[in-house]
Design a protein around this motif. Structure first.
Motif, short mmCIF file in Angstrom:
data_model
loop_
_atom_site.label_atom_id
_atom_site.label_comp_id
_atom_site.label_asym_id
_atom_site.label_seq_id
_atom_site.Cartn_x
_atom_site.Cartn_y
_atom_site.Cartn_z
N UNK A 1 6.02 -68.29 10.53
CA UNK A 1 4.96 -68.03 9.57
C UNK A 1 4.41 -66.63 9.80
N UNK A 2 4.28 -65.87 8.74
CA UNK A 2 3.79 -64.50 8.83
C UNK A 2 2.31 -64.47 9.19
N UNK A 3 1.91 -63.40 9.85
CA UNK A 3 0.49 -63.21 10.18
C UNK A 3 -0.29 -62.93 8.90
N UNK A 4 -1.56 -63.35 8.86
CA UNK A 4 -2.38 -62.95 7.71
C UNK A 4 -2.59 -61.44 7.73
N UNK A 5 -2.69 -60.85 6.57
CA UNK A 5 -2.91 -59.41 6.47
C UNK A 5 -4.37 -59.17 6.12
N UNK A 6 -4.93 -58.12 6.71
CA UNK A 6 -6.32 -57.77 6.44
C UNK A 6 -6.49 -57.66 4.92
N UNK A 7 -7.61 -58.13 4.36
CA UNK A 7 -7.79 -58.09 2.91
C UNK A 7 -7.63 -56.69 2.32
N UNK A 8 -7.10 -56.64 1.13
CA UNK A 8 -6.84 -55.39 0.42
C UNK A 8 -8.12 -54.57 0.29
N UNK A 9 -7.97 -53.26 0.45
CA UNK A 9 -9.11 -52.34 0.30
C UNK A 9 -9.92 -52.14 1.57
N UNK A 10 -9.51 -52.77 2.66
CA UNK A 10 -10.23 -52.60 3.92
C UNK A 10 -9.34 -51.82 4.88
N UNK A 11 -9.75 -50.57 5.15
CA UNK A 11 -8.97 -49.76 6.07
C UNK A 11 -9.92 -49.03 7.01
N UNK A 12 -9.46 -48.79 8.23
CA UNK A 12 -10.33 -48.15 9.23
C UNK A 12 -10.72 -46.73 8.84
N UNK A 13 -11.92 -46.35 9.23
CA UNK A 13 -12.35 -44.96 9.10
C UNK A 13 -11.52 -44.13 10.05
N UNK A 70 -8.76 -65.70 10.64
CA UNK A 70 -8.30 -65.28 11.98
C UNK A 70 -9.16 -65.88 13.09
N UNK A 71 -10.01 -66.81 12.73
CA UNK A 71 -10.81 -67.60 13.69
C UNK A 71 -11.49 -66.72 14.74
N UNK A 72 -12.39 -65.85 14.25
CA UNK A 72 -13.19 -64.95 15.09
C UNK A 72 -12.33 -64.03 15.96
N UNK A 73 -11.16 -63.67 15.42
CA UNK A 73 -10.28 -62.75 16.12
C UNK A 73 -9.33 -63.40 17.11
N UNK A 74 -9.30 -64.71 17.16
CA UNK A 74 -8.42 -65.38 18.13
C UNK A 74 -6.97 -65.46 17.65
N UNK A 75 -6.75 -65.20 16.35
CA UNK A 75 -5.39 -65.22 15.80
C UNK A 75 -4.97 -63.80 15.44
N UNK A 76 -3.70 -63.46 15.66
CA UNK A 76 -3.23 -62.12 15.29
C UNK A 76 -3.23 -61.93 13.78
N UNK A 77 -3.37 -60.68 13.36
CA UNK A 77 -3.32 -60.35 11.94
C UNK A 77 -2.66 -58.99 11.79
N UNK A 78 -2.23 -58.67 10.58
CA UNK A 78 -1.57 -57.40 10.32
C UNK A 78 -2.53 -56.44 9.66
#
Length: 166
Positions: A1-13, A70-78
């Motif tokens: 199963x693929x990791x969830x990807x950060x929602x669209x439009x959210x990118x680091x400064x 991502x359960x408060x950061x406990x699961x990996x994400x892309x």
């Protein structure tokens, strides 16, 4: 199963983006001399601290993603991270207790640290050395290289017999 990807439009400064040491090197003190260093392990993950500037709507979506997906950061994400080859999708593991949020009138700024495997490890040692050798041989100026290729293709070798320039 693929990791969830950060929602669209959210990118680091980019200005609030920092990386840390990857580790894997140990040092042994030597009496009366320089310490000896040795490679403990090759590879590994590198920490990157990122800040997401979020509008109220984006903060709402981020909160749902953070708590429910991502359960408060406990699961990996892309997420897109620049670990040396430009921004690329990386699997991110959030560092425990690194999460913080600051809100002003218009935005929420969510900051956290993730561990990612740097893109340099996609290359073999031989390929990495070949790229470094190209750089050292003067091809670090890619603009001049591409201008030279353009001249060669469009002017010097005019395969179609069509003159593209003066």
């Amino acid at each position: 199963m693929a990791n969830p990807q950060i929602p669209r439009g959210m990118c680091p400064l980019i200005s609030a983006y920092s990386g840390g040491d990857i580790g894997g090197v140990m040092e042994t003190p030597v009496e009366g001399g320089s310490p000896r260093t040795a490679l403990e392990y090759d590879g590994g993950v590198q920490p990157f601290t990122v800040t997401l500037p979020l509008t109220p709507e984006k903060y709402h979506i981020w909160t749902l993603f953070y708590h429910r997906i991502i359960k408060k950061g406990s699961k990996p994400f892309d997420m897109m991270i620049d670990s040396g080859d430009g921004a690329e999708l990386h699997t991110c593991f959030m560092v425990v207790k690194s999460y913080s949020m600051v809100r002003n009138q218009q935005h929420s700024f969510v900051t956290f640290t993730v561990n990612v495997q740097p893109s340099a490890y996609k290359r073999s040692i031989e390929d990495a050395q070949a790229e470094i050798d190209l750089w050292n041989d003067g091809l670090s100026n890619y603009g001049a290289l591409f201008a030279g290729l353009d001249k060669y293709i469009n002017h010097d070798v005019n395969v179609l017999g069509v003159i593209s320039g003066p």
